[in-house]
Structure formats: C-alpha cells, structure tokens
Scaffold this motif. Sequence first.
Motif, PDB file in Angstrom:
ATOM      1  N   GLN A 104       0.831  -1.206   0.000  1.00  0.00           N
ATOM      2  CA  GLN A 104       0.000   0.000   0.000  1.00  0.00           C
ATOM      3  C   GLN A 104       0.870   1.261   0.000  1.00  0.00           C
ATOM      4  O   GLN A 104       0.556   2.227  -0.697  1.00  0.00           O
ATOM      5  N   ILE A 105       1.950   1.238   0.755  1.00  0.00           N
ATOM      6  CA  ILE A 105       2.852   2.391   0.799  1.00  0.00           C
ATOM      7  C   ILE A 105       3.525   2.573  -0.560  1.00  0.00           C
ATOM      8  O   ILE A 105       3.677   3.702  -1.051  1.00  0.00           O
ATOM      9  N   GLU A 106       3.936   1.481  -1.180  1.00  0.00           N
ATOM     10  CA  GLU A 106       4.561   1.572  -2.506  1.00  0.00           C
ATOM     11  C   GLU A 106       3.585   2.130  -3.533  1.00  0.00           C
ATOM     12  O   GLU A 106       3.961   2.943  -4.379  1.00  0.00           O
ATOM     13  N   GLN A 107       2.324   1.709  -3.450  1.00  0.00           N
ATOM     14  CA  GLN A 107       1.314   2.229  -4.366  1.00  0.00           C
ATOM     15  C   GLN A 107       1.084   3.718  -4.126  1.00  0.00           C
ATOM     16  O   GLN A 107       0.941   4.497  -5.077  1.00  0.00           O
ATOM     17  N   LEU A 108       1.085   4.134  -2.879  1.00  0.00           N
ATOM     18  CA  LEU A 108       0.935   5.554  -2.559  1.00  0.00           C
ATOM     19  C   LEU A 108       2.095   6.359  -3.140  1.00  0.00           C
ATOM     20  O   LEU A 108       1.888   7.441  -3.707  1.00  0.00           O
ATOM     21  N   ALA A 109       3.301   5.844  -3.031  1.00  0.00           N
ATOM     22  CA  ALA A 109       4.468   6.541  -3.577  1.00  0.00           C
ATOM     23  C   ALA A 109       4.335   6.702  -5.091  1.00  0.00           C
ATOM     24  O   ALA A 109       4.683   7.758  -5.650  1.00  0.00           O
ATOM     25  N   MET A 110       3.814   5.681  -5.761  1.00  0.00           N
ATOM     26  CA  MET A 110       3.603   5.767  -7.208  1.00  0.00           C
ATOM     27  C   MET A 110       2.525   6.809  -7.536  1.00  0.00           C
ATOM     28  O   MET A 110       2.662   7.575  -8.495  1.00  0.00           O
ATOM     29  N   ASP A 111       1.463   6.833  -6.740  1.00  0.00           N
ATOM     30  CA  ASP A 111       0.372   7.774  -6.988  1.00  0.00           C
ATOM     31  C   ASP A 111       0.817   9.218  -6.779  1.00  0.00           C
ATOM     32  O   ASP A 111       0.436  10.110  -7.541  1.00  0.00           O
ATOM     33  N   VAL A 112       1.611   9.461  -5.760  1.00  0.00           N
ATOM     34  CA  VAL A 112       2.033  10.822  -5.414  1.00  0.00           C
ATOM     35  C   VAL A 112       2.945  11.404  -6.500  1.00  0.00           C
ATOM     36  O   VAL A 112       2.942  12.615  -6.728  1.00  0.00           O
ATOM     37  N   ARG A 113       3.676  10.562  -7.190  1.00  0.00           N
ATOM     38  CA  ARG A 113       4.610  11.044  -8.216  1.00  0.00           C
ATOM     39  C   ARG A 113       3.922  11.760  -9.373  1.00  0.00           C
ATOM     40  O   ARG A 113       4.537  12.578 -10.044  1.00  0.00           O
ATOM     41  N   GLN A 114       2.661  11.468  -9.587  1.00  0.00           N
ATOM     42  CA  GLN A 114       1.987  12.050 -10.744  1.00  0.00           C
ATOM     43  C   GLN A 114       1.432  13.449 -10.494  1.00  0.00           C
ATOM     44  O   GLN A 114       0.985  14.099 -11.428  1.00  0.00           O
ATOM     45  N   TYR A 115       1.477  13.933  -9.257  1.00  0.00           N
ATOM     46  CA  TYR A 115       0.918  15.257  -8.935  1.00  0.00           C
ATOM     47  C   TYR A 115       1.986  16.335  -9.020  1.00  0.00           C
ATOM     48  O   TYR A 115       3.158  16.102  -8.753  1.00  0.00           O
ATOM     49  N   ALA A 123      -4.032  16.158  -0.780  1.00  0.00           N
ATOM     50  CA  ALA A 123      -5.327  15.500  -0.969  1.00  0.00           C
ATOM     51  C   ALA A 123      -5.142  13.992  -1.142  1.00  0.00           C
ATOM     52  O   ALA A 123      -5.909  13.195  -0.588  1.00  0.00           O
ATOM     53  N   CYS A 124      -4.119  13.616  -1.889  1.00  0.00           N
ATOM     54  CA  CYS A 124      -3.845  12.190  -2.091  1.00  0.00           C
ATOM     55  C   CYS A 124      -3.467  11.512  -0.778  1.00  0.00           C
ATOM     56  O   CYS A 124      -3.940  10.407  -0.475  1.00  0.00           O
ATOM     57  N   ILE A 125      -2.648  12.187   0.017  1.00  0.00           N
ATOM     58  CA  ILE A 125      -2.231  11.639   1.316  1.00  0.00           C
ATOM     59  C   ILE A 125      -3.443  11.483   2.236  1.00  0.00           C
ATOM     60  O   ILE A 125      -3.602  10.457   2.919  1.00  0.00           O
ATOM     61  N   GLU A 126      -4.321  12.481   2.244  1.00  0.00           N
ATOM     62  CA  GLU A 126      -5.508  12.405   3.107  1.00  0.00           C
ATOM     63  C   GLU A 126      -6.447  11.292   2.664  1.00  0.00           C
ATOM     64  O   GLU A 126      -7.014  10.593   3.502  1.00  0.00           O
ATOM     65  N   ARG A 127      -6.605  11.105   1.343  1.00  0.00           N
ATOM     66  CA  ARG A 127      -7.420   9.985   0.853  1.00  0.00           C
ATOM     67  C   ARG A 127      -6.821   8.661   1.302  1.00  0.00           C
ATOM     68  O   ARG A 127      -7.527   7.758   1.744  1.00  0.00           O
ATOM     69  N   PHE A 128      -5.500   8.566   1.205  1.00  0.00           N
ATOM     70  CA  PHE A 128      -4.826   7.331   1.615  1.00  0.00           C
ATOM     71  C   PHE A 128      -5.042   7.070   3.105  1.00  0.00           C
ATOM     72  O   PHE A 128      -5.336   5.947   3.507  1.00  0.00           O
ATOM     73  N   ARG A 129      -4.892   8.081   3.901  1.00  0.00           N
ATOM     74  CA  ARG A 129      -5.061   7.895   5.353  1.00  0.00           C
ATOM     75  C   ARG A 129      -6.483   7.518   5.712  1.00  0.00           C
ATOM     76  O   ARG A 129      -6.717   6.863   6.735  1.00  0.00           O
ATOM     77  N   SER A 130      -7.434   7.917   4.896  1.00  0.00           N
ATOM     78  CA  SER A 130      -8.837   7.580   5.203  1.00  0.00           C
ATOM     79  C   SER A 130      -9.146   6.107   4.902  1.00  0.00           C
ATOM     80  O   SER A 130     -10.011   5.519   5.522  1.00  0.00           O
ATOM     81  N   TYR A 131      -8.441   5.521   3.919  1.00  0.00           N
ATOM     82  CA  TYR A 131      -8.741   4.141   3.582  1.00  0.00           C
ATOM     83  C   TYR A 131      -7.624   3.158   3.896  1.00  0.00           C
ATOM     84  O   TYR A 131      -7.805   1.958   3.772  1.00  0.00           O
ATOM     85  N   ALA A 132      -6.450   3.638   4.279  1.00  0.00           N
ATOM     86  CA  ALA A 132      -5.341   2.717   4.590  1.00  0.00           C
ATOM     87  C   ALA A 132      -5.692   1.946   5.858  1.00  0.00           C
ATOM     88  O   ALA A 132      -5.943   2.520   6.895  1.00  0.00           O
ATOM     89  N   HIS A 133      -5.712   0.646   5.700  1.00  0.00           N
ATOM     90  CA  HIS A 133      -6.063  -0.195   6.847  1.00  0.00           C
ATOM     91  C   HIS A 133      -4.838  -0.914   7.347  1.00  0.00           C
ATOM     92  O   HIS A 133      -3.970  -1.316   6.583  1.00  0.00           O
ATOM     93  N   THR A 134      -4.797  -1.066   8.618  1.00  0.00           N
ATOM     94  CA  THR A 134      -3.733  -1.862   9.205  1.00  0.00           C
ATOM     95  C   THR A 134      -4.278  -3.252   9.435  1.00  0.00           C
ATOM     96  O   THR A 134      -5.477  -3.488   9.388  1.00  0.00           O
ATOM     97  N   LYS A 135      -3.383  -4.190   9.660  1.00  0.00           N
ATOM     98  CA  LYS A 135      -3.789  -5.588   9.877  1.00  0.00           C
ATOM     99  C   LYS A 135      -4.588  -5.714  11.133  1.00  0.00           C
ATOM    100  O   LYS A 135      -4.393  -5.103  12.109  1.00  0.00           O
TER     101      LYS A 135
END
Length: 135
Positions: A104-115, A123-135
Amino acid sequence: MQPLFAFNLLCTCYPGYTYELFLEDLRRRSRPKKKRKGKSPLLRYGRYSRMLKMKSHFLSTGNIQYAMKAEQLRRNLTKPYRLQVQVAGENWEYTFSALIEIEQIEQLAMDVRQYNTREQVEACIERFRSYAHTK
C-alpha cells in the motif's frame, strides 16, 4: 515372550524385580500434550510478509542479495514508514504506521509522483489515510 508368564520371566532375568515394578512398567502413560507454536508478534507489521518472501527467495536461489534485503526489512520492521515527496523543488516528509502493508505504501508513492502541486499531494495523502487499513 509369552504375556501370560511375563512377570515370571522378568523375575528370572532381573533379580530383585518386584510385582510393583511390573505393574509400573505396565501402567499406561499418556503422551505429553504438544505445545502449540504461537504466531509471531511481528506478523502484524507490514514489512513482515515481504521479509519472509525475500528469505524464501534466498533459500531457493542462494542469491545473497535476497538475504541482505530480508535483513534490512527485519531491521526496519517496526519502524514507521517515511515517504519523502518532492514537488516543484520543495521536499516534504510524511510518516505512516509500520502496521500498514508495504504494498500500500509503494502504491501511494507511485500515486504521489503524478501530482504537480502540494495541494494535490496533500489531498492524495488524506485519501490514503482515510482508507489505509492496518492488519
């Protein structure tokens, strides 16, 4: 050996062998209960599955790079993730829980690169924090 005369045979073979010892030898002994191996407390951390994957790659291929990567993941296993973002010459660092899956962190890093702006990154970080689930 004949079970009917077992005590008499044992008495002739072993002087001093008593009937109490014979009964003790015949006593049914239960096996000790197997101890269940508990789950590793490290299992809840996001880097743990990748560490095991690197370890199995090393064991199957013998490539030392996999072992070194697994060791690095083990050292950083409980440390929080640090995501460094650079947009328009400015650098920011975000921290995330170590319990989040590394994929999930790797996917976030890929997503952030495009902004291109900080607002989009935030906004991308806040979206991630709203849906990022821990085990």
